[in-house]
Write a protein that holds these residues in place. Structure first.
Motif, short mmCIF file in Angstrom:
data_model
loop_
_atom_site.label_atom_id
_atom_site.label_comp_id
_atom_site.label_asym_id
_atom_site.label_seq_id
_atom_site.Cartn_x
_atom_site.Cartn_y
_atom_site.Cartn_z
N HIS A 117 -1.21 8.92 9.34
CA HIS A 117 -2.23 8.56 8.37
C HIS A 117 -3.43 9.52 8.54
O HIS A 117 -3.78 9.86 9.66
N GLU A 119 -6.47 9.10 8.57
CA GLU A 119 -7.61 8.58 9.33
C GLU A 119 -7.37 8.55 10.84
O GLU A 119 -8.21 8.03 11.59
N ARG A 154 -0.78 8.05 3.56
CA ARG A 154 -1.29 6.67 3.63
C ARG A 154 -0.24 5.65 3.23
O ARG A 154 -0.35 4.48 3.51
N GLY A 167 3.23 3.32 6.53
CA GLY A 167 1.91 3.64 6.02
C GLY A 167 0.99 2.44 6.27
O GLY A 167 1.33 1.56 7.06
N GLU A 168 -0.15 2.43 5.57
CA GLU A 168 -1.13 1.35 5.74
C GLU A 168 -0.49 -0.01 5.49
O GLU A 168 0.22 -0.20 4.50
N ASP A 196 -5.47 3.28 9.87
CA ASP A 196 -4.42 4.28 10.09
C ASP A 196 -3.20 3.67 10.80
O ASP A 196 -2.16 4.32 10.89
#
Ligand SMILES: [Fe+2]
Ligand SMILES: [Fe+2]
Length: 301
Positions: A117, A119, A154, A167-168, A196
Motif C-alpha cells: 500500500h 501509505e 490500495r 489491499g485496504e 496500509d
C-alpha cells in the motif's frame, strides 16, 4: 454509504491453470523453534509462500522481519535462495515487517516486484513509553535504487490464480478498533488507522479460503470477511499470522474467538503480535485446530 454496498465479484478472468498446493515457511517469527536452534527469533514476521501452478512454482515473500541480520541469517539457515523469490508483498509499513527488506534487495542481483500500500511510507509512531518511530527504515527512492520494482496498490491485487492481496480492509466490526498508533498528516499529529494494513487471501481449490495476515491491524475478523468477499470463497480453511491482540481487553479477545469458532476454519495459526493471553483464550475456544506459530516451521496446506 456502507462499503459493503460495493459488490466485488471474483475476477472474471478464466485461468488456464489452478493453484495446486501451497506450503508456507516461517522465516521470521517471535517464537523460537524447539527443533532448530540455528534459527533466530525476533519480534517480527516473514513468511515464504511456495505455490505450485501446473508445471511452474512461484515463491512469494510475505513481509521481511525486523532486521536484515535475522532475515538473512534465517533464510540462509533454511536454505532459502533469495534469488528465487519472484515477488515480495508487505502487509504494512511497521519496521517489524519491513526491516529486513533492504538486506534482501542488496543480497539479490535481479530486481524484484514489490507490492505494498502506498501509505507504508507515511510516518508511523507510537507514544508509549515515549514518542518512537516504528515505520519502515527506508524511503521509496532507496528501495528502487536497491532493485525493488514498486507496485503501490490500495485495492486487491491478483498475484496468481486464486491468490490476492486484500489491499485496504473495510473496518466493519465494532469491536476491532485500532489504538495506540499515531501519524503526522497535513502537519497534524493524529491517530493512525494504519490504512496500509493488508493480508493475503488465497483460494486453494478443494480446501477453501486461506488468510495470511501480517499484524491484522484492520482486525482479523474484518480481514477474513473481506477476503471472503473479494475471492468469492465463503468457506474458511486456514488463518495464519499476527492477529494483533497484544494488549487487547478480554471482551475483544472473546469476540474474536467466538467469531472464529463460527467461521470454523480447520487450521488457525496465530503468531507474532497475537499475544500470549489471546493465544491461550483462542486455544481454549478453538481447541486442537489452534496452534501457535514458531520460526522455521513449514506448513503444508
Ligand atoms: Fe507486527
Ligand atoms: Fe504492525
Amino acid at each position: 454509504g456502507s462499503p459493503w454496498r460495493v459488490i466485488l465479484k471474483p475476477s472474471a478472468i478464466i485461468y488456464q491453470y489452478m493453484l495446486q498446493n501451497l506450503s508456507l515457511t516461517i522465516v521470521v517469527e517471535n517464537s523460537a523453534s524447539l527443533e532448530n536452534d540455528q534459527l533466530q527469533a525476533q519480534h517480527g514476521l516473514s513468511i515464504l509462500l511456495d505455490m505450485s501452478l501446473e508445471s511452474e512454482s512461484m515463491k512469494l515473500l510475505w513481509d521481511t522481519g525486523a532486521t536484515p541480520e535475522v532475515m538473512l541469517h534465517n533464510a540462509d539457515a533454511l536454505n532459502i535462495d533469495l534469488e528465487e523469490i519472484g515477488l515480495i508483498c508487505l502487509s504494512h509499513g511497521h519496521y517489524d515487517h519491513t526491516g529486513g527488506l533492504m538486506g534482501i534487495l542488496q543480497e539479490r542481483t535481479a530486481p524484484v516486484p514489490l507490492i505494498a500500500h502506498p501509505e507504508i511510507f507515511s510516518p508511523k509512531l507510537k507514544l508509549r513509553p515515549y514518542l518512537k518511530y516504528i515505520g519502515a527504515p527506508f524511503t521509496r527512492d532507496q528501495l528502487e535504487a536497491a532493485g525493488a520494482v514498486m507496485l503501490p496498490c490500495r485495492s486487491p491485487a491478483t498475484l496468481a490464480p486464486g491468490v490476492m492481496t486484500t489491499g485496504e480492509v473495510p473496518r466493519m466490526e465494532v469491536f476491532e478498533t485500532v489504538e495506540g498508533f499515531w501519524t503526522v498528516k497535513n502537519e497534524q499529529y493524529t491517530p493512525d488507522p494504519i490504512s496500509d494494513d493488508q493480508s493475503l487471501a488465497v483460494h486453494l481449490p478443494g480446501k477453501g479460503l486461506i488468510v495470511i495476515s501480517g499484524c491484522a491491524h484492520s482486525g482479523i475478523i474484518n480481514t477474513i470477511r473481506y477476503a471472503q468477499r473479494i475471492t468469492g470463497e465463503e468457506s474458511l480453511y486456514a488463518v495464519i499470522g499476527g492477529f494483533h491482540l497484544m494488549g487487547a481487553d478480554n471482551k475483544r479477545i472473546d469476540s474474536t474467538a467466538r467469531a472464529l469458532l463460527d467461521l470454523g476454519p480447520a487450521v488457525v495459526r496465530p503468531g507474532h503480535c497475537t499475544g500470549q493471553k489471546a493465544l491461550s483464550r483462542l486455544q481454549e475456544v478453538l481447541g486442537e485446530s489452534c496452534q501457535p506459530l514458531a520460526v522455521g516451521e513449514t506448513i503444508e496446506l
